[in-house]
Design a protein around this motif. Structure first.
Motif, short mmCIF file in Angstrom:
data_model
loop_
_atom_site.label_atom_id
_atom_site.label_comp_id
_atom_site.label_asym_id
_atom_site.label_seq_id
_atom_site.Cartn_x
_atom_site.Cartn_y
_atom_site.Cartn_z
N PRO A 71 85.52 118.21 26.41
CA PRO A 71 86.87 118.13 26.88
C PRO A 71 87.12 118.84 28.28
O PRO A 71 86.39 119.67 28.75
N ARG A 72 87.76 118.12 29.18
CA ARG A 72 87.79 118.20 30.52
C ARG A 72 89.42 118.38 30.89
O ARG A 72 90.40 117.99 30.19
N LEU A 73 89.66 119.19 31.91
CA LEU A 73 90.98 119.48 32.29
C LEU A 73 90.95 118.91 33.67
O LEU A 73 90.52 119.62 34.67
N PRO A 74 91.69 117.92 34.00
CA PRO A 74 91.79 117.26 35.17
C PRO A 74 92.56 118.34 36.29
O PRO A 74 93.45 118.97 36.00
N SER A 75 91.86 118.15 37.58
CA SER A 75 92.14 119.21 38.51
C SER A 75 93.71 118.68 39.16
O SER A 75 94.25 119.50 39.89
N GLY A 76 93.95 117.49 39.01
CA GLY A 76 95.32 116.98 40.03
C GLY A 76 94.88 116.51 41.16
O GLY A 76 95.67 115.92 41.97
N ILE A 77 93.49 116.44 41.72
CA ILE A 77 93.08 115.97 42.86
C ILE A 77 91.98 115.04 42.54
O ILE A 77 90.83 115.43 41.91
N ALA A 78 92.22 113.66 42.81
CA ALA A 78 91.26 112.73 42.42
C ALA A 78 90.09 112.82 42.90
O ALA A 78 89.07 112.40 42.18
N GLU A 79 89.67 112.96 43.96
CA GLU A 79 88.53 113.26 44.76
C GLU A 79 87.76 114.34 44.05
O GLU A 79 86.45 114.45 43.88
#
Length: 464
Positions: A71-79
């Motif tokens: 499971p992953r938590l997106p950082s909010g910064i696509a790059e």
């Protein structure tokens, strides 16, 4: 009373010696041995509450079994998510390194602010700056309204005790690991033993609690992350933040990633309001290129899964020195020497009486051999004063026999070139089977063929 066991630890490679000596036998560095307490290092390796003695048995599992995607938590910064493989994995530990002032703290404070605004508990521990300094940076970036929890602390035991209270944080930033110290090791902060012991404590906390931890690491003068190399093996991912101080471009590169691809890059632009994501780095690197000037060629490269087009600039000038200069920025020096030797031996291009300068525009660094063909084209173009076609891209690996060898992911390179408006591509013979993506392909089997074409085009241009 038992005498304390002492050993001399190399601060460059972490090798242990039983006596002091000027040169480390493991890595060859001079004056890097420091006396440290060996008993403290052993206690740190055992972990808290463990005493030497008989071990305990544990269960063994079969190789076959049910597996789940992490499971992953997106950082909010696509790059940033591109480089990590889609976000932060629970319980993972990342090591981020980069030159001083390159923007590591700026990138991480932007990441923590994005996660905190999304409703996650995020903690930023600074061992180098006071809380007021971190707040000033956040205010300058317009992030002071984000609910990020701050602390200025260097004691590992105090930090872990604080993190263990209340709700488990989703992300913890430790800036930097070289400033941390643990009671289990009797040596100064920043030494190999302290860095290894502190990193082990944070890794143990991350695996136990499920929080993602980012460790910021200093780099040495040759660009390697300072401290023992064993720390890079202990963590789940190693990210390198690269860039030239004179350029506004910054590249986040994955050197190791247990949960995603390696050699993936994220491109940022440093602005007055922090780091801005660059969704199409090719457009950025080619925005100021010199059209119609001799000695310039566009290289279609690949970084991870992303095609990147950059301009390679070459200048060949007569020398007044006994030994001609060979200067290169953004490419491998030995690779340039090899291409020059092949041009001399197999193509009749005499460069032994000329200074050669090669530069990759935009502060970008090329690490793949597919740039050989573009570099050779730029060198011959500069020597013959024959501009290359402005609508052409080049890629291919040059062998020592002068043959042009195929490279991986040719279709992706051609597709990116067509998207940016290029009309032709100079490629190895094998690329004829790839989808041309609307480009006119000029396949070359040997470097001498390309040299002859450039020279012929230069004569025609001068005659007209």
């Amino acid at each position: 009373m038992a005498k304390r066991a002492q050993s001399f630890i190399c601060q460059n490679c972490g090798a242990a010696h039983n006596r002091w000596q000027g040169k480390c036998e493991a890595c060859g560095e001079w004056n890097t041995l420091v006396e440290e307490d060996a008993t403290g290092a052993g206690a740190a390796a055992r972990g808290p509450g463990r005493r030497p003695g008989k071990g305990r048995a544990f269960n063994l599992e079969p190789l076959a079994g049910e597996t789940h995607d992490a499971p992953r938590l997106p950082s909010g910064i696509a790059e940033f998510d591109r480089v990590t493989g889609g976000g932060f994995v629970r319980g993972s530990v990342l090591l981020v390194g980069g030159d001083p002032g390159i923007g590591k703290s700026t990138l991480l404070i932007q990441t923590t602010a994005a996660l905190a605004r999304a409703g996650h508990r995020v903690i930023y521990i600074s061992g180098e700056e006071a809380i007021a300094q971190v707040r000033l940076r956040a205010e300058r970036l317009g992030l002071d309204d984000a609910p990020v929890e701050l602390a200025a602390e260097t004691s590992v035991e105090d930090i872990i005790a604080t993190l263990s209270e209340g709700k488990t944080p989703r992300l913890v930033i430790i800036d930097s690991i070289q400033t941390m110290w643990t009671d289990t090791v009797e040596s100064a902060p920043g030494t190999v033993t302290q860095v290894r012991g502190s990193a082990q404590s944070f890794i143990r906390f991350a695996k136990r609690s499920g929080a993602a931890v980012i460790l910021v690491g200093h780099v040495t003068k040759d660009g390697q992350i300072a401290g023992p190399r064993v720390v890079e093996h202990m963590v789940d991912a190693v990210l390198s933040f690269e860039g030239e101080g004179a350029h506004q471009f910054r590249v986040l590169r994955a050197m190791k990633n247990r949960f995603g691809p390696t050699d993936e890059i994220g491109v940022f632009e440093m602005t007055g309001l922090g780091l801005r994501e660059v969704a199409n780095p090719s457009e950025l690197f080619l925005s100021e290129r010199d059209l119609g000037a001799p000695g310039t060629a566009v290289f279609a490269g690949i970084e991870g899964t992303r095609p990147v087009l950059v301009e390679i600039q070459a200048l060949v000038a007569p020398t007044s020195l006994g030994t001609p200069r060979r200067a290169v920025v953004g490419w491998d020096q030995s690779r340039l020497s090899m291409v020059i030797a092949v041009l001399e031996a197999h193509c009749g291009v005499r460069l032994s009486g000329h200074d050669v300068y090669l530069n990759v525009a935009g502060g970008y660094r090329i690490q793949e051999p597919a740039a050989d063909l573009a570099a050779a084209a730029a060198l011959v173009s500069s020597l013959a004063d024959a501009p290359l076609p402005a609508d052409a891209v080049y890629f291919g690996e040059v062998s020592l026999s002068g043959a042009v060898r195929p490279v991986a992911q040719a279709a992706a390179r051609l597709k990116e070139a067509a998207k940016l408006g290029f009309a032709r591509a100079v490629v190895p013979d094998s690329a004829r089977t790839e989808s041309a993506a609307g480009l006119r392909l000029n396949d070359v089997g040997s470097l001498s063929t390309l040299v002859a074409e450039i020279a012929a085009n230069g004569r025609r241009a001068k005659a007209s």
